[in-house]
Write a protein that holds these residues in place. Structure first.
Motif, PDB file in Angstrom:
ATOM      1  N   ASP A   1       0.815  -1.217   0.000  1.00  0.00           N
ATOM      2  CA  ASP A   1       0.000   0.000   0.000  1.00  0.00           C
ATOM      3  C   ASP A   1       0.848   1.266   0.000  1.00  0.00           C
ATOM      4  O   ASP A   1       0.310   2.371  -0.043  1.00  0.00           O
ATOM      5  CB  ASP A   1      -0.946   0.005   1.210  1.00  0.00           C
ATOM      6  CG  ASP A   1      -1.971  -1.118   1.085  1.00  0.00           C
ATOM      7  OD1 ASP A   1      -2.471  -1.328  -0.031  1.00  0.00           O
ATOM      8  OD2 ASP A   1      -2.246  -1.790   2.101  1.00  0.00           O
ATOM      9  N   ASN A   2       2.160   1.091   0.093  1.00  0.00           N
ATOM     10  CA  ASN A   2       3.047   2.257   0.060  1.00  0.00           C
ATOM     11  C   ASN A   2       4.389   1.888  -0.576  1.00  0.00           C
ATOM     12  O   ASN A   2       5.451   1.994   0.040  1.00  0.00           O
ATOM     13  CB  ASN A   2       3.248   2.802   1.487  1.00  0.00           C
ATOM     14  CG  ASN A   2       4.081   4.073   1.494  1.00  0.00           C
ATOM     15  OD1 ASN A   2       4.257   4.727   0.457  1.00  0.00           O
ATOM     16  ND2 ASN A   2       4.621   4.424   2.650  1.00  0.00           N
ATOM     17  N   ILE A   3       4.313   1.450  -1.813  1.00  0.00           N
ATOM     18  CA  ILE A   3       5.525   1.030  -2.528  1.00  0.00           C
ATOM     19  C   ILE A   3       6.466   2.230  -2.704  1.00  0.00           C
ATOM     20  O   ILE A   3       7.684   2.112  -2.573  1.00  0.00           O
ATOM     21  CB  ILE A   3       5.160   0.399  -3.893  1.00  0.00           C
ATOM     22  CG1 ILE A   3       4.390  -0.912  -3.658  1.00  0.00           C
ATOM     23  CG2 ILE A   3       6.412   0.118  -4.720  1.00  0.00           C
ATOM     24  CD1 ILE A   3       3.943  -1.619  -4.918  1.00  0.00           C
ATOM     25  N   GLN A   4       5.874   3.386  -2.962  1.00  0.00           N
ATOM     26  CA  GLN A   4       6.672   4.607  -3.120  1.00  0.00           C
ATOM     27  C   GLN A   4       7.536   4.854  -1.881  1.00  0.00           C
ATOM     28  O   GLN A   4       8.741   5.116  -1.991  1.00  0.00           O
ATOM     29  CB  GLN A   4       5.732   5.798  -3.346  1.00  0.00           C
ATOM     30  CG  GLN A   4       6.431   7.139  -3.520  1.00  0.00           C
ATOM     31  CD  GLN A   4       6.911   7.361  -4.946  1.00  0.00           C
ATOM     32  OE1 GLN A   4       6.131   7.258  -5.892  1.00  0.00           O
ATOM     33  NE2 GLN A   4       8.190   7.658  -5.101  1.00  0.00           N
ATOM     34  N   GLY A   5       6.921   4.756  -0.725  1.00  0.00           N
ATOM     35  CA  GLY A   5       7.653   4.970   0.524  1.00  0.00           C
ATOM     36  C   GLY A   5       8.722   3.911   0.742  1.00  0.00           C
ATOM     37  O   GLY A   5       9.849   4.213   1.127  1.00  0.00           O
ATOM     38  N   ALA A   6       8.358   2.668   0.467  1.00  0.00           N
ATOM     39  CA  ALA A   6       9.282   1.561   0.721  1.00  0.00           C
ATOM     40  C   ALA A   6      10.527   1.649  -0.167  1.00  0.00           C
ATOM     41  O   ALA A   6      11.612   1.247   0.245  1.00  0.00           O
ATOM     42  CB  ALA A   6       8.568   0.226   0.503  1.00  0.00           C
ATOM     43  N   LEU A   7      10.358   2.190  -1.374  1.00  0.00           N
ATOM     44  CA  LEU A   7      11.487   2.220  -2.322  1.00  0.00           C
ATOM     45  C   LEU A   7      12.041   3.623  -2.542  1.00  0.00           C
ATOM     46  O   LEU A   7      12.800   3.867  -3.489  1.00  0.00           O
ATOM     47  CB  LEU A   7      11.054   1.616  -3.668  1.00  0.00           C
ATOM     48  CG  LEU A   7      10.602   0.151  -3.655  1.00  0.00           C
ATOM     49  CD1 LEU A   7      10.279  -0.312  -5.064  1.00  0.00           C
ATOM     50  CD2 LEU A   7      11.665  -0.764  -3.045  1.00  0.00           C
ATOM     51  N   ASN A   8      11.674   4.528  -1.663  1.00  0.00           N
ATOM     52  CA  ASN A   8      12.042   5.929  -1.860  1.00  0.00           C
ATOM     53  C   ASN A   8      13.552   6.144  -2.017  1.00  0.00           C
ATOM     54  O   ASN A   8      14.006   6.827  -2.936  1.00  0.00           O
ATOM     55  CB  ASN A   8      11.496   6.769  -0.706  1.00  0.00           C
ATOM     56  CG  ASN A   8      11.502   8.241  -1.047  1.00  0.00           C
ATOM     57  OD1 ASN A   8      11.193   8.610  -2.186  1.00  0.00           O
ATOM     58  ND2 ASN A   8      11.876   9.067  -0.101  1.00  0.00           N
ATOM     59  N   LYS A   9      14.314   5.532  -1.130  1.00  0.00           N
ATOM     60  CA  LYS A   9      15.773   5.704  -1.188  1.00  0.00           C
ATOM     61  C   LYS A   9      16.346   5.126  -2.476  1.00  0.00           C
ATOM     62  O   LYS A   9      17.268   5.687  -3.068  1.00  0.00           O
ATOM     63  CB  LYS A   9      16.430   5.012   0.009  1.00  0.00           C
ATOM     64  CG  LYS A   9      16.447   5.867   1.255  1.00  0.00           C
ATOM     65  CD  LYS A   9      17.382   5.270   2.301  1.00  0.00           C
ATOM     66  CE  LYS A   9      17.251   6.007   3.615  1.00  0.00           C
ATOM     67  NZ  LYS A   9      17.480   5.126   4.773  1.00  0.00           N
ATOM     68  N   LEU A  10      15.780   3.978  -2.889  1.00  0.00           N
ATOM     69  CA  LEU A  10      16.249   3.350  -4.130  1.00  0.00           C
ATOM     70  C   LEU A  10      15.905   4.197  -5.347  1.00  0.00           C
ATOM     71  O   LEU A  10      16.650   4.220  -6.326  1.00  0.00           O
ATOM     72  CB  LEU A  10      15.615   1.967  -4.290  1.00  0.00           C
ATOM     73  CG  LEU A  10      16.341   0.766  -3.699  1.00  0.00           C
ATOM     74  CD1 LEU A  10      15.639  -0.501  -4.136  1.00  0.00           C
ATOM     75  CD2 LEU A  10      17.807   0.731  -4.099  1.00  0.00           C
ATOM     76  N   SER A  11      14.760   4.903  -5.282  1.00  0.00           N
ATOM     77  CA  SER A  11      14.396   5.812  -6.378  1.00  0.00           C
ATOM     78  C   SER A  11      15.433   6.904  -6.508  1.00  0.00           C
ATOM     79  O   SER A  11      15.897   7.223  -7.603  1.00  0.00           O
ATOM     80  CB  SER A  11      13.040   6.481  -6.127  1.00  0.00           C
ATOM     81  OG  SER A  11      12.034   5.549  -6.011  1.00  0.00           O
ATOM     82  N   ASP A  12      15.795   7.483  -5.370  1.00  0.00           N
ATOM     83  CA  ASP A  12      16.819   8.525  -5.370  1.00  0.00           C
ATOM     84  C   ASP A  12      18.132   7.991  -5.944  1.00  0.00           C
ATOM     85  O   ASP A  12      18.751   8.625  -6.800  1.00  0.00           O
ATOM     86  CB  ASP A  12      17.087   9.026  -3.937  1.00  0.00           C
ATOM     87  CG  ASP A  12      15.965   9.908  -3.421  1.00  0.00           C
ATOM     88  OD1 ASP A  12      15.125  10.338  -4.241  1.00  0.00           O
ATOM     89  OD2 ASP A  12      15.925  10.155  -2.206  1.00  0.00           O
ATOM     90  N   LEU A  13      18.525   6.817  -5.453  1.00  0.00           N
ATOM     91  CA  LEU A  13      19.795   6.231  -5.883  1.00  0.00           C
ATOM     92  C   LEU A  13      19.840   6.037  -7.401  1.00  0.00           C
ATOM     93  O   LEU A  13      20.800   6.445  -8.067  1.00  0.00           O
ATOM     94  CB  LEU A  13      20.010   4.881  -5.185  1.00  0.00           C
ATOM     95  CG  LEU A  13      21.306   4.156  -5.542  1.00  0.00           C
ATOM     96  CD1 LEU A  13      22.486   4.785  -4.814  1.00  0.00           C
ATOM     97  CD2 LEU A  13      21.233   2.671  -5.195  1.00  0.00           C
TER      98      LEU A  13
END
Ligand code: HEM
Length: 141
Positions: A74-86
């Motif tokens: 329900d919060n994939i964005q939050g869970a992968l936020n750091k990886l998105s930045d990376l």
């Protein structure tokens, strides 16, 4: 978007993948490098021969990150936020590459668990991996 049924199917199926994250991750990465040679350019210092220590270690990291996402559907964005930045700011991976890896993860999953890979699983995992790719490329906009 992922339906309640999709989420149920993913949560039920995922332990099969997370249980052999090293092998499946390495195979998915390996297939991506072979089917789309240009993806290799992001890993200049890796030994990319099939089943290399590098591939296994990295493959495990990738599947483990996906497990994090499965644990937070329900919060994939939050869970992968750091990886998105990376991937966006540091690694600068071209967004077009994410569907390629997603495709190869789907292929190795279908091969390894063909008896359990029914159409509902296919659809749910496809949508999930698509969602992950969207999240990992969201910072480019
Ligand atoms: C690193 C996950 C797609 C290139 C990583 C790491 C994870 C990860 C967990 C390690 C981060 C860390 O050490 O803190 C994922 C996921 C993907 C994805 C879940 C999509 C499903 C891609 C794609 C490419 C890519 C498509 C390029 C073709 C890289 C590179 C690194 C990396 C170059 C750094 C490797 C190193 O030097 O150790 N990724 N990744 N990733 N990823 Fe991805």
């Amino acid at each position: 978007a992922l339906t309640a049924d999709d989420k149920k199917v993913i949560k039920c199926f995922w332990p099969l993948l997370s249980g052999c994250s090293e092998e499946l991750g390495a195979e998915a990465m390996g297939r991506m490098f072979i089917t789309e040679k240009r993806t290799k350019t992001y890993f200049p210092s890796f030994d990319l021969t099939p089943k290399s220590t590098h591939l296994k270690a990295h493959g495990k990291k990738v599947i483990d990150a996906l497990t994090e996402a499965v644990n937070h559907l329900d919060n994939i964005q939050g869970a992968l936020n750091k990886l998105s930045d990376l991937h966006a700011y540091d690694l600068r991976v071209d967004p077009g590459n994410f569907p390629l890896l997603a495709q190869n993860i789907l292929v190795v999953t279908a091969i390894h668990f063909h008896d359990k890979f029914d159409i509902c699983t296919h659809i749910a995992l496809d949508k999930f991996l698509d969602r992950v790719a969207c999240v990992l490329t969201s910072k480019y906009r």
